[in-house]
Scaffold this motif. Structure first.
Motif, PDB file in Angstrom:
ATOM      1  N   ILE A 100       1.950   7.712  -6.457  1.00 39.46           N
ATOM      2  CA  ILE A 100       0.770   8.719  -6.781  1.00 39.46           C
ATOM      3  C   ILE A 100       1.429  10.072  -6.784  1.00 39.46           C
ATOM      4  CG2 ILE A 100      -1.059   9.174  -5.587  1.00 39.46           C
ATOM      5  CD1 ILE A 100      -2.355   6.626  -5.512  1.00 39.46           C
ATOM      6  N   VAL A 101       2.490  10.554  -5.460  1.00 39.38           N
ATOM      7  CA  VAL A 101       2.750  11.629  -4.730  1.00 39.38           C
ATOM      8  C   VAL A 101       3.576  11.921  -6.177  1.00 39.38           C
ATOM      9  CG1 VAL A 101       4.708  12.452  -3.002  1.00 39.38           C
ATOM     10  CG2 VAL A 101       2.975  11.170  -2.767  1.00 39.38           C
ATOM     11  N   PRO A 102       3.554  12.952  -7.111  1.00 38.56           N
ATOM     12  CA  PRO A 102       4.679  13.158  -7.916  1.00 38.56           C
ATOM     13  C   PRO A 102       6.074  13.953  -7.871  1.00 38.56           C
ATOM     14  CG  PRO A 102       2.621  15.140  -7.512  1.00 38.56           C
ATOM     15  CD  PRO A 102       2.516  13.768  -6.584  1.00 38.56           C
ATOM     16  N   ALA A 103       6.507  13.418  -8.898  1.00 39.09           N
ATOM     17  CA  ALA A 103       8.368  13.150  -8.502  1.00 39.09           C
ATOM     18  C   ALA A 103       8.513  14.204  -7.683  1.00 39.09           C
ATOM     19  CB  ALA A 103       9.081  12.896  -9.599  1.00 39.09           C
ATOM     20  N   PRO A 104       8.516  15.059  -7.868  1.00 39.64           N
ATOM     21  CA  PRO A 104       9.011  16.260  -7.113  1.00 39.64           C
ATOM     22  C   PRO A 104       8.666  16.626  -5.697  1.00 39.64           C
ATOM     23  CG  PRO A 104       8.024  17.252  -9.538  1.00 39.64           C
ATOM     24  CD  PRO A 104       7.619  15.939  -8.717  1.00 39.64           C
ATOM     25  N   VAL A 105       7.684  16.097  -5.500  1.00 35.99           N
ATOM     26  CA  VAL A 105       7.135  16.213  -4.195  1.00 35.99           C
ATOM     27  C   VAL A 105       7.583  15.828  -3.313  1.00 35.99           C
ATOM     28  CG1 VAL A 105       5.452  16.114  -2.393  1.00 35.99           C
ATOM     29  CG2 VAL A 105       4.665  17.635  -4.831  1.00 35.99           C
ATOM     30  N   HIS A 106       7.929  14.234  -4.051  1.00 34.98           N
ATOM     31  CA  HIS A 106       8.710  13.148  -4.032  1.00 34.98           C
ATOM     32  C   HIS A 106      10.513  13.361  -3.599  1.00 34.98           C
ATOM     33  CE1 HIS A 106       9.460   8.153  -3.467  1.00 34.98           C
ATOM     34  NE2 HIS A 106       9.562   8.876  -2.998  1.00 34.98           N
ATOM     35  N   ARG A 107      10.843  13.533  -3.866  1.00 35.09           N
ATOM     36  CA  ARG A 107      11.901  14.285  -3.980  1.00 35.09           C
ATOM     37  C   ARG A 107      12.563  15.048  -2.908  1.00 35.09           C
ATOM     38  NH1 ARG A 107      12.261  14.197  -9.775  1.00 35.09           N
ATOM     39  NH2 ARG A 107      11.519  16.211  -9.860  1.00 35.09           N
ATOM     40  N   ALA A 108      11.744  16.185  -2.833  1.00 32.25           N
ATOM     41  CA  ALA A 108      11.717  17.109  -1.266  1.00 32.25           C
ATOM     42  C   ALA A 108      11.900  15.876   0.246  1.00 32.25           C
ATOM     43  CB  ALA A 108      10.470  18.105  -2.156  1.00 32.25           C
TER      44      ALA A 108
ATOM     45  N   ARG B 163      13.053  10.215  -9.077  1.00 30.38           N
ATOM     46  CA  ARG B 163      12.380  10.167  -7.658  1.00 30.38           C
ATOM     47  C   ARG B 163      13.951  10.094  -6.222  1.00 30.38           C
ATOM     48  NH1 ARG B 163       6.950   9.616  -7.034  1.00 30.38           N
ATOM     49  NH2 ARG B 163       5.907   9.224  -8.730  1.00 30.38           N
ATOM     50  N   GLU B 164      14.196   8.370  -6.204  1.00 29.50           N
ATOM     51  CA  GLU B 164      15.469   7.561  -5.503  1.00 29.50           C
ATOM     52  C   GLU B 164      16.728   8.547  -6.582  1.00 29.50           C
ATOM     53  OE1 GLU B 164      15.045   4.779  -2.788  1.00 29.50           O
ATOM     54  OE2 GLU B 164      13.007   4.924  -3.084  1.00 29.50           O
ATOM     55  N   VAL B 165      16.578   7.889  -8.038  1.00 29.05           N
ATOM     56  CA  VAL B 165      17.746   8.149  -8.314  1.00 29.05           C
ATOM     57  C   VAL B 165      17.654   9.658  -9.321  1.00 29.05           C
ATOM     58  CG1 VAL B 165      19.019   7.491  -9.791  1.00 29.05           C
ATOM     59  CG2 VAL B 165      18.387   5.755  -8.555  1.00 29.05           C
TER      60      VAL B 165
ATOM     61  N   MET C  17       1.041  -1.196  -0.174  1.00 25.04           N
ATOM     62  CA  MET C  17       0.032  -0.076   0.100  1.00 25.04           C
ATOM     63  C   MET C  17       1.019   1.739  -0.289  1.00 25.04           C
ATOM     64  SD  MET C  17      -2.908   0.786  -0.322  1.00 25.04           S
ATOM     65  CE  MET C  17      -4.210   2.125   0.163  1.00 25.04           C
ATOM     66  N   LEU C  18       2.072   1.058   1.131  1.00 25.11           N
ATOM     67  CA  LEU C  18       2.817   2.355   0.592  1.00 25.11           C
ATOM     68  C   LEU C  18       3.180   2.632  -0.439  1.00 25.11           C
ATOM     69  CD1 LEU C  18       4.281   4.597   2.378  1.00 25.11           C
ATOM     70  CD2 LEU C  18       6.274   2.795   3.587  1.00 25.11           C
ATOM     71  N   HIS C  19       4.493   1.358  -0.842  1.00 19.56           N
ATOM     72  CA  HIS C  19       4.761   1.761  -2.665  1.00 19.56           C
ATOM     73  C   HIS C  19       3.131   2.182  -3.603  1.00 19.56           C
ATOM     74  CE1 HIS C  19       7.393   0.607  -5.329  1.00 19.56           C
ATOM     75  NE2 HIS C  19       6.026   0.108  -6.210  1.00 19.56           N
ATOM     76  N   LEU C  20       2.507   1.788  -2.914  1.00 18.96           N
ATOM     77  CA  LEU C  20       1.267   2.372  -4.164  1.00 18.96           C
ATOM     78  C   LEU C  20       1.102   4.005  -3.957  1.00 18.96           C
ATOM     79  CD1 LEU C  20      -1.265   2.134  -5.709  1.00 18.96           C
ATOM     80  CD2 LEU C  20      -2.443   1.685  -4.775  1.00 18.96           C
ATOM     81  N   ILE C  21       0.975   4.521  -2.460  1.00 18.90           N
ATOM     82  CA  ILE C  21       0.746   5.992  -2.274  1.00 18.90           C
ATOM     83  C   ILE C  21       2.113   6.229  -2.415  1.00 18.90           C
ATOM     84  CG2 ILE C  21       0.692   6.890  -0.539  1.00 18.90           C
ATOM     85  CD1 ILE C  21      -1.163   5.229   1.036  1.00 18.90           C
ATOM     86  N   ILE C  22       3.285   5.906  -2.763  1.00 20.01           N
ATOM     87  CA  ILE C  22       5.186   7.122  -3.595  1.00 20.01           C
ATOM     88  C   ILE C  22       4.938   6.892  -4.094  1.00 20.01           C
ATOM     89  CG2 ILE C  22       7.135   6.540  -3.366  1.00 20.01           C
ATOM     90  CD1 ILE C  22       6.790   4.747  -0.675  1.00 20.01           C
TER      91      ILE C  22
END
Length: 159
Positions: free
Chosen positions: A8-16, A127-129, A1-6
């Motif tokens: 969904i979050v836009p890449a720039p927000v995830h990177r931040a 995101r991570e890379v 579930m957490l993987h799916l939520i991650i």
């Protein structure tokens, strides 16, 4: 579930968010000293160049692809998952080079070391890379992370 939520979050927000998560995880490990299990892969292209990457979080140095093992996850499966998720590559096979014991954030760390050959270029997940490139083995970039340096030396020794 957490993987799916991650995802969904836009890449720039995830990177931040990742640098904060990295710092919190670092402090948690220093406090708890719980053993960590991970995997790293020395990926080479058909010419023998080594794939190195830079993350969007943590220290700004080059490192090998890899990541942590999920609960009860086979190290080889974790290595393939990390390559697929973060770089969009799926080698035909992995070769095991054993484990390397060290320390990360004050916690004992066991890294399962693998190698693989690929015939295509990686596509960083952004995101991570944030960057992934092949380098000739005699001309690796600086700064190269301490763990990557140790793992590459072990890979050369164990081939």
């Amino acid at each position: 579930m957490l993987h799916l939520i991650i995802r969904i979050v836009p890449a720039p927000v995830h990177r931040a968010i990742l640098p904060l998560a990295f710092r919190l995880r670092h402090r948690w490990r220093r406090w708890r000293k719980v053993p960590i299990h991970g995997c790293n892969v020395v990926v080479t292209d058909l010419d023998g160049a080594v794939l190195l990457l830079r993350h969007s979080y943590g220290p700004d140095y080059w490192c090998l692809p890899g990541g942590g093992l999920n609960s009860n996850e086979d190290p080889a499966e974790a290595a393939m998952r990390e390559l697929r998720e973060e770089l969009g590559i799926e080698p035909a096979r992995l070769k095991s080079h054993g484990t390397i014991e060290s320390e990360i954030s004050g916690s004992p760390y066991t890294a399962h070391l693998f190698s693989a050959v690929v015939d295509r270029h990686p596509k960083p997940d952004r995101r991570e890379v944030i960057e992934a490139r092949f380098f000739p083995p005699h001309s690796l970039p600086e700064p190269l992370g301490r763990e990557a340096r140790r793992q590459l030396a072990a890979w050369r020794e164990r081939r």
